[in-house]
Design an enzyme around this catalytic site. Sequence first.
Site, PDB file in Angstrom:
ATOM      1  N   GLN A   1      -3.196   3.245  -1.155  1.00  0.00           N
ATOM      2  CA  GLN A   1      -2.949   2.179  -0.187  1.00  0.00           C
ATOM      3  C   GLN A   1      -3.937   2.284   0.974  1.00  0.00           C
ATOM      4  O   GLN A   1      -4.083   3.337   1.590  1.00  0.00           O
ATOM      5  CB  GLN A   1      -1.493   2.274   0.327  1.00  0.00           C
ATOM      6  CG  GLN A   1      -1.084   1.160   1.263  1.00  0.00           C
ATOM      7  CD  GLN A   1      -1.079  -0.214   0.584  1.00  0.00           C
ATOM      8  OE1 GLN A   1      -0.581  -0.367  -0.520  1.00  0.00           O
ATOM      9  NE2 GLN A   1      -1.645  -1.203   1.250  1.00  0.00           N
TER      10      GLN A   1
ATOM     11  N   LYS B   1       5.586  -2.959  -3.772  1.00  0.00           N
ATOM     12  CA  LYS B   1       4.921  -2.629  -5.046  1.00  0.00           C
ATOM     13  C   LYS B   1       5.842  -1.778  -5.913  1.00  0.00           C
ATOM     14  O   LYS B   1       5.935  -1.976  -7.124  1.00  0.00           O
ATOM     15  CB  LYS B   1       3.597  -1.897  -4.783  1.00  0.00           C
ATOM     16  CG  LYS B   1       2.508  -2.833  -4.288  1.00  0.00           C
ATOM     17  CD  LYS B   1       1.298  -2.092  -3.744  1.00  0.00           C
ATOM     18  CE  LYS B   1       0.348  -3.072  -3.066  1.00  0.00           C
ATOM     19  NZ  LYS B   1      -0.733  -2.439  -2.322  1.00  0.00           N
TER      20      LYS B   1
ATOM     21  N   ASP C   1      -6.573  -1.370  -8.753  1.00  0.00           N
ATOM     22  CA  ASP C   1      -6.984  -2.252  -7.654  1.00  0.00           C
ATOM     23  C   ASP C   1      -8.390  -2.802  -7.908  1.00  0.00           C
ATOM     24  O   ASP C   1      -8.847  -3.687  -7.187  1.00  0.00           O
ATOM     25  CB  ASP C   1      -6.987  -1.470  -6.330  1.00  0.00           C
ATOM     26  CG  ASP C   1      -5.857  -1.904  -5.410  1.00  0.00           C
ATOM     27  OD1 ASP C   1      -5.204  -2.930  -5.712  1.00  0.00           O
ATOM     28  OD2 ASP C   1      -5.626  -1.218  -4.394  1.00  0.00           O
TER      29      ASP C   1
END
Length: 291
Positions: free
Chosen positions: A97, A53, A120
């Site tokens: 994460q 990422k 997200d």
Amino acid sequence: MTTIIDGKAVAAVLREKVASVVAEIGAQQGVQPALAVVLVGEDPASQIYVRNKHAATEKSGMRSIEHKLPAETSEDEVVALVRKLNDDEAVDGILVQLPLPNHISSDRVINEIHPDKDVDGLTEANAGRLMLGKDGLVPCTPQGSVILVKTVTEKLSGLHAVVVGRSILVGKPLSMLLLAENCTVTMAHSRTKDLASVCREADILCAAVGVPRLVKGDWVKKGAIVIDVGINRIEENGKKRLVGDVDFDAAKENAGAITPAPGGVGPMTIACLLRNTVLAAARRRGFAVTV
Ligand code: NAP
């Protein structure tokens, strides 16, 4: 002829598009969008995801900020960091994460993220916006799946979509996105009776299950679009390999179009994360971008 949907190629085009929008808003607005990623602990798979990422964010011209915290960090400390990032004007997107270590509630931490920075799309606020059909930030994997469907047909309206799997991360948001495209959506799951027959009804068949090759070739209607979200590590003939939730070789005999796994939905996830970050940067500052 079955179309094999090349997720890598579609993702590369989307990433280029994001990079050109980033360059444009840099030149016109003097803004460089920034994505902050929070990693707690040393889970090897998470470390690889975060590294990927970071590289993709920088490659698109955006700023990548990494916060790596030791596994023993307390829940309150992670929440405090998220709140600090919420208040930081220079940060446009925040990604925590997952999975977090067991002593930390991911539910609490995720819902501390400001919905406008939730790239997200996992906060309750963004799930609600998606359900209500309001503008928000949409989870990356489902968004990427719909973009792939659209590479083979622009006319989704009226098609029967069957989504196997009802997770918060994939199945539910994917169903909502397909509903927003005016598909007739069936959500199937582990308690669905006669899953094979349900799947055979699908014009668009999406599998997000986590069971290697669950969807058999004869579950696929002739000409259907098959989107395989699954990524499963298996050992076969003494070799480790990745396979999807669909029996690709058999399913491609019936499908009109199908994603391979790997190389289908997977590459779209990071591309959609970059897209969400640039959208978040633009919306927060009150200007429009198309990407
Ligand atoms: P998950 O949270 O474990 O959810 C799995 C879903 O599948 C559940 O709704 C479950 O039903 C259903 N299910 C399980 N066994 C089934 C069966 N035998 N028949 C019908 N339905 C069944 O998984 P997830 O997070 O959604 O992930 C699904 C897959 O996508 C995994 O392989 C994962 O690795 C992959 N994935 C890929 C990406 C990507 O970037 N490509 C991103 C995320 C996930 P119940 O609700 O009834 O238990």
